[in-house]
Design an enzyme around this catalytic site. Sequence first.
Site, PDB file in Angstrom:
ATOM      1  N   ASP A  43      -1.361  89.891  75.951  1.00 36.34           N
ATOM      2  CA  ASP A  43      -2.679  90.304  75.455  1.00 36.34           C
ATOM      3  C   ASP A  43      -3.012  89.526  74.168  1.00 36.34           C
ATOM      4  O   ASP A  43      -4.142  89.088  73.956  1.00 36.34           O
ATOM      5  CB  ASP A  43      -2.683  91.809  75.181  1.00 36.34           C
ATOM      6  CG  ASP A  43      -2.139  92.578  76.375  1.00 36.34           C
ATOM      7  OD1 ASP A  43      -2.786  92.561  77.426  1.00 36.34           O
ATOM      8  OD2 ASP A  43      -1.044  93.163  76.268  1.00 36.34           O
TER       9      ASP A  43
ATOM     10  N   HIS B   3      -0.284  98.590  76.275  1.00 34.81           N
ATOM     11  CA  HIS B   3      -0.597  97.464  77.167  1.00 34.81           C
ATOM     12  C   HIS B   3      -1.326  98.042  78.378  1.00 34.81           C
ATOM     13  O   HIS B   3      -0.736  98.293  79.425  1.00 34.81           O
ATOM     14  CB  HIS B   3       0.672  96.733  77.603  1.00 34.81           C
ATOM     15  CG  HIS B   3       0.398  95.776  78.735  1.00 34.81           C
ATOM     16  ND1 HIS B   3      -0.344  94.629  78.580  1.00 34.81           N
ATOM     17  CD2 HIS B   3       0.719  95.822  80.047  1.00 34.81           C
ATOM     18  CE1 HIS B   3      -0.454  94.022  79.745  1.00 34.81           C
ATOM     19  NE2 HIS B   3       0.175  94.719  80.653  1.00 34.81           N
TER      20      HIS B   3
HETATM   21  P1  NAX Z   1       6.782  91.828  91.526  1.00 38.48           P
HETATM   22  O1  NAX Z   1       6.459  93.009  92.368  1.00 38.48           O
HETATM   23  O2  NAX Z   1       6.516  90.456  92.048  1.00 38.48           O
HETATM   24  O3  NAX Z   1       8.330  91.878  91.139  1.00 38.48           O
HETATM   25  C1  NAX Z   1       8.959  93.049  90.705  1.00 38.48           C
HETATM   26  C2  NAX Z   1      10.394  92.966  91.164  1.00 38.48           C
HETATM   27  O4  NAX Z   1      11.089  94.071  90.609  1.00 38.48           O
HETATM   28  C3  NAX Z   1      10.557  93.038  92.689  1.00 38.48           C
HETATM   29  O5  NAX Z   1      11.292  91.904  93.133  1.00 38.48           O
HETATM   30  C4  NAX Z   1      11.326  94.336  92.911  1.00 38.48           C
HETATM   31  O6  NAX Z   1      12.238  94.255  93.964  1.00 38.48           O
HETATM   32  C5  NAX Z   1      12.043  94.484  91.559  1.00 38.48           C
HETATM   33  N1  NAX Z   1      12.475  95.848  91.250  1.00 38.48           N
HETATM   34  C6  NAX Z   1      11.887  97.018  91.577  1.00 38.48           C
HETATM   35  N2  NAX Z   1      12.636  98.050  91.170  1.00 38.48           N
HETATM   36  C7  NAX Z   1      13.717  97.517  90.558  1.00 38.48           C
HETATM   37  C8  NAX Z   1      14.856  98.077  89.928  1.00 38.48           C
HETATM   38  N3  NAX Z   1      15.034  99.396  89.872  1.00 38.48           N
HETATM   39  N4  NAX Z   1      15.768  97.246  89.411  1.00 38.48           N
HETATM   40  C9  NAX Z   1      15.620  95.912  89.481  1.00 38.48           C
HETATM   41  N5  NAX Z   1      14.556  95.306  90.077  1.00 38.48           N
HETATM   42  C10 NAX Z   1      13.624  96.114  90.587  1.00 38.48           C
HETATM   43  O7  NAX Z   1       6.052  92.079  90.137  1.00 38.48           O
HETATM   44  P2  NAX Z   1       5.740  91.057  88.967  1.00 38.48           P
HETATM   45  O8  NAX Z   1       4.428  90.429  89.213  1.00 38.48           O
HETATM   46  O9  NAX Z   1       6.924  90.191  88.728  1.00 38.48           O
HETATM   47  O10 NAX Z   1       5.519  92.079  87.754  1.00 38.48           O
HETATM   48  C11 NAX Z   1       6.581  92.841  87.242  1.00 38.48           C
HETATM   49  C12 NAX Z   1       6.077  93.908  86.302  1.00 38.48           C
HETATM   50  O11 NAX Z   1       5.443  93.326  85.181  1.00 38.48           O
HETATM   51  C13 NAX Z   1       5.029  94.841  86.930  1.00 38.48           C
HETATM   52  O12 NAX Z   1       5.329  96.170  86.551  1.00 38.48           O
HETATM   53  C14 NAX Z   1       3.753  94.386  86.275  1.00 38.48           C
HETATM   54  O13 NAX Z   1       2.780  95.407  86.270  1.00 38.48           O
HETATM   55  C15 NAX Z   1       4.235  94.029  84.904  1.00 38.48           C
HETATM   56  N6  NAX Z   1       3.370  93.188  84.074  1.00 38.48           N
HETATM   57  C16 NAX Z   1       3.390  93.399  82.738  1.00 38.48           C
HETATM   58  C17 NAX Z   1       2.668  92.628  81.859  1.00 38.48           C
HETATM   59  C18 NAX Z   1       2.703  92.868  80.392  1.00 38.48           C
HETATM   60  O14 NAX Z   1       1.965  92.181  79.688  1.00 38.48           O
HETATM   61  N7  NAX Z   1       3.500  93.801  79.855  1.00 38.48           N
HETATM   62  C19 NAX Z   1       1.772  91.547  82.371  1.00 38.48           C
HETATM   63  C20 NAX Z   1       2.130  91.076  83.739  1.00 38.48           C
HETATM   64  C21 NAX Z   1       2.540  92.155  84.682  1.00 38.48           C
HETATM   65  O15 NAX Z   1       1.401  92.786  85.181  1.00 38.48           O
END
Ligand code: NAX
Length: 326
Positions: free
Chosen positions: A159, A187
């Site tokens: 952000d 966020h």
């Molecule tokens: P993806 O869905 O591509 O990847 C998430 C991965 O986490 C998947 O491979 C899944 O298998 C794995 N996962 C789920 N549960 C798990 C666990 N208990 N232990 C280990 N791995 C686990 O999501 P992606 O685009 O990579 O985003 C990841 C996270 O970042 C989401 O929650 C998203 O909302 C968040 N974000 C946060 C941002 C921020 O600024 N703080 C910005 C970007 C993003 O939106």
Amino acid sequence: MKQPVHIAVTGAAGQISYSLLFRLAAGALLGPEQPIILHLLEIKPAMPALQGVVMELQDCASPVLHGIEITDDPKVAFKDADYAFLVGARPRTADMERKDLLQVNAAIFSVQGKALNEVASRNVKVLVIGNPANTNALIALSNAPDLKPENFSCMTRLDHNRALSQVAEKCGVLVTGVKNVIIWGNHSGTQYPDIHHAKVKDQDVLALVGHDWFENTFIPTVQQRGATVIKARGQSSAASAANAAVDQMKAWALGTEQGKWVSMGIYSDGSYGIEPGLMYSYPVTVTDGKISIVQGLHINDFSHQKMLLTETELKEERDAIRALLA
Ligand code: NAX
């Protein structure tokens, strides 16, 4: 040769990690002289995909990458971790209410907090990226009583970078010419991107851009940037999120530039009247790994109202998962 540092990354087969891991392997966090060992955590169904990512990491023949471990056990992933990027989280599905999303992620982050507590380095820097990032970080740290709240932060650097870039474009300068924007709070859509203290080459940004642009264009653009990216790309921000994760952890590890501050979600100490004990994004500087909130900024009524709004949302999130706070 320096000793390798241990870097844990969760959600390692996901789309953010697909950018983040290769930046780490290129030495983007601590430089080309610092070897790293990656500990990659995923859930079982994602293990085959993670194997593919590992092959690609190997195929980079990176001189800094001294080892890769993959596991579905948080206690293995966080063993001796010096840095932990908690990216993995459950996305919201159509049938889920916001409360359900909070609960399901709270369960993940309480388990991971306990594992960090047990096996990570006592100086571990834990950066929570998975959403809802602020509240997930609060859960993780609440479940890690032997670590300090200062071991945890949540990511609002994306952000912050979005805000810098919007101001630079509006003022017709390079991003390096803009300093001291602030992201306050959560966020989420309630975050408050603030330019009251920002400067472009020592000129006040607000005087340059005017209040109307600030309130009616800048604030909603930054708040809704994630949704705008999804609309355009069909997927959420990934490369820019990975970039921000490196930026935030790097600032934490190596310090902030003299005279500039950055935004980080940290454990509130009550500064600016925010309830202590919430994970709230503040303007901060970092020296020798110690994060300090920038103090003494004048907050006008407009800002105060917006800071309270995002604080209220964080209180509501915390109250929804209170049972999981150890
Ligand atoms: P993806 O869905 O591509 O990847 C998430 C991965 O986490 C998947 O491979 C899944 O298998 C794995 N996962 C789920 N549960 C798990 C666990 N208990 N232990 C280990 N791995 C686990 O999501 P992606 O685009 O990579 O985003 C990841 C996270 O970042 C989401 O929650 C998203 O909302 C968040 N974000 C946060 C941002 C921020 O600024 N703080 C910005 C970007 C993003 O939106």
